[in-house]
Design an enzyme around this catalytic site. Structure first.
Site, PDB file in Angstrom:
ATOM      1  N   VAL A  82      25.060  -6.102  33.620  1.00  0.00           N
ATOM      2  CA  VAL A  82      24.348  -4.706  33.894  1.00  0.00           C
ATOM      3  C   VAL A  82      24.339  -4.549  35.288  1.00  0.00           C
ATOM      4  O   VAL A  82      24.173  -5.230  36.318  1.00  0.00           O
ATOM      5  CB  VAL A  82      22.655  -5.141  33.611  1.00  0.00           C
ATOM      6  CG1 VAL A  82      21.975  -3.965  33.829  1.00  0.00           C
ATOM      7  CG2 VAL A  82      22.552  -5.673  32.254  1.00  0.00           C
ATOM      8  N   LYS A  83      25.265  -3.518  35.838  1.00  0.00           N
ATOM      9  CA  LYS A  83      25.399  -3.300  36.832  1.00  0.00           C
ATOM     10  C   LYS A  83      24.213  -2.720  37.292  1.00  0.00           C
ATOM     11  O   LYS A  83      23.527  -1.596  37.384  1.00  0.00           O
ATOM     12  CB  LYS A  83      26.591  -2.198  37.155  1.00  0.00           C
ATOM     13  CG  LYS A  83      27.732  -1.856  38.022  1.00  0.00           C
ATOM     14  CD  LYS A  83      28.591  -1.531  37.837  1.00  0.00           C
ATOM     15  CE  LYS A  83      29.642  -1.287  39.120  1.00  0.00           C
ATOM     16  NZ  LYS A  83      30.737  -0.266  38.435  1.00  0.00           N
ATOM     17  N   VAL A  84      23.740  -2.276  38.808  1.00  0.00           N
ATOM     18  CA  VAL A  84      22.751  -2.490  39.288  1.00  0.00           C
ATOM     19  C   VAL A  84      22.729  -2.062  41.092  1.00  0.00           C
ATOM     20  O   VAL A  84      23.457  -2.957  42.145  1.00  0.00           O
ATOM     21  CB  VAL A  84      21.575  -3.398  39.602  1.00  0.00           C
ATOM     22  CG1 VAL A  84      20.642  -2.809  39.356  1.00  0.00           C
ATOM     23  CG2 VAL A  84      21.186  -3.929  38.170  1.00  0.00           C
TER      24      VAL A  84
END
Ligand code: G3P
Length: 227
Positions: A82-84
């Site tokens: 998950v890219k945040v």
């Protein structure tokens, strides 16, 4: 050091994987927009092509929304990351996702302090933007070295994923700076294989080989025995 391809283009991913040196994929909203078509189908195809981490970016700006999107991304596939973005809300979400054993890639990082906060929040990866740092008058490679120094000194396990790479030289410098991963566009990865002297020397060897009498070693009936 691992190599990821920074794209959502299926043909590029397929070709890069055929080389045997690419370990994963990073996408971002711009890549998915550029690829076009149905984004859900696109992501499903990327996961089917790749046996390694695939980063998919959240688009919510507050922690609750990022956590909800992050859980949905993580449910897509066991390789999902998950890219945040590295904001206050983003890092609040990263801490919650880490508590659920969901892997995260904290992105759009431009300072060692941001990288430090991401590591404290439990990020799996930190993505310093190397070339964009240079474009803004900073030093992207020094940014990598500084993050490496902080993580090593304080024992953070967060992996340094050098991003926003635009030249082969930046890949080489990231290797030397101790990055754990470099993600780069297809043309840069392809260019890593090329050197004009390699082509020159191969041409010379093959030219000289024409003067050698036919060899049983490379004769078709011999090669066929090893298929
Ligand atoms: O996907 C993250 C990053 O590598 C994108 O960088 O500078 O090419 O937009 P940039």
């Amino acid at each position: 050091m691992q190599l990821f391809i920074d794209t959502a283009d299926l043909d590029q991913i397929r070709t890069a994987y055929s080389w045997g040196t690419v370990d994963g994929v990073t996408t971002n909203p711009s890549h998915i927009a550029a690829a076009g078509g149905d984004p859900d189908e696109l992501l499903a195809q990327i996961f089917s092509l790749v046996d390694g981490p695939v980063s998919v970016e959240t688009v919510s700006l507050e922690a609750d929304g990022i956590v909800r999107e992050g859980r949905a991304i993580a449910a897509l596939h066991r390789n999902a990351v998950v890219k945040v973005p590295v904001t206050v809300e983003g890092l609040k979400a990263v801490k919650r996702l880490a508590a659920e054993s969901i892997h995260t890639n904290v992105t759009v990082c431009f300072s060692p302090l941001q990288a430090y906060l991401a590591a404290k929040s439990g990020a799996t990866y930190i993505s310093p933007f190397v070339h964009r740092t240079d474009l803004a008058g900073g030093d992207g490679l020094q940014l990598l070295r500084d993050i490496r120094a902080v993580y090593t000194r304080y024992g953070y396990a967060t992996k340094i994923l050098a991003a926003s790479i635009r030249t082969a030289k930046e890949v080489q410098e990231a290797l030397l700076a101790g990055a754990d991963v470099v993600t780069a566009p297809f043309d840069i990865l392809e260019g890593l294989y090329r050197h004009s002297l390699t082509d020159t020397v191969i041409a010379r060897f093959l030219g000289d080989w024409k003067q050698v009498p036919p060899t049983r070693l490379f004769a078709e009936e011999n090669l066929a025995r090893y298929e």
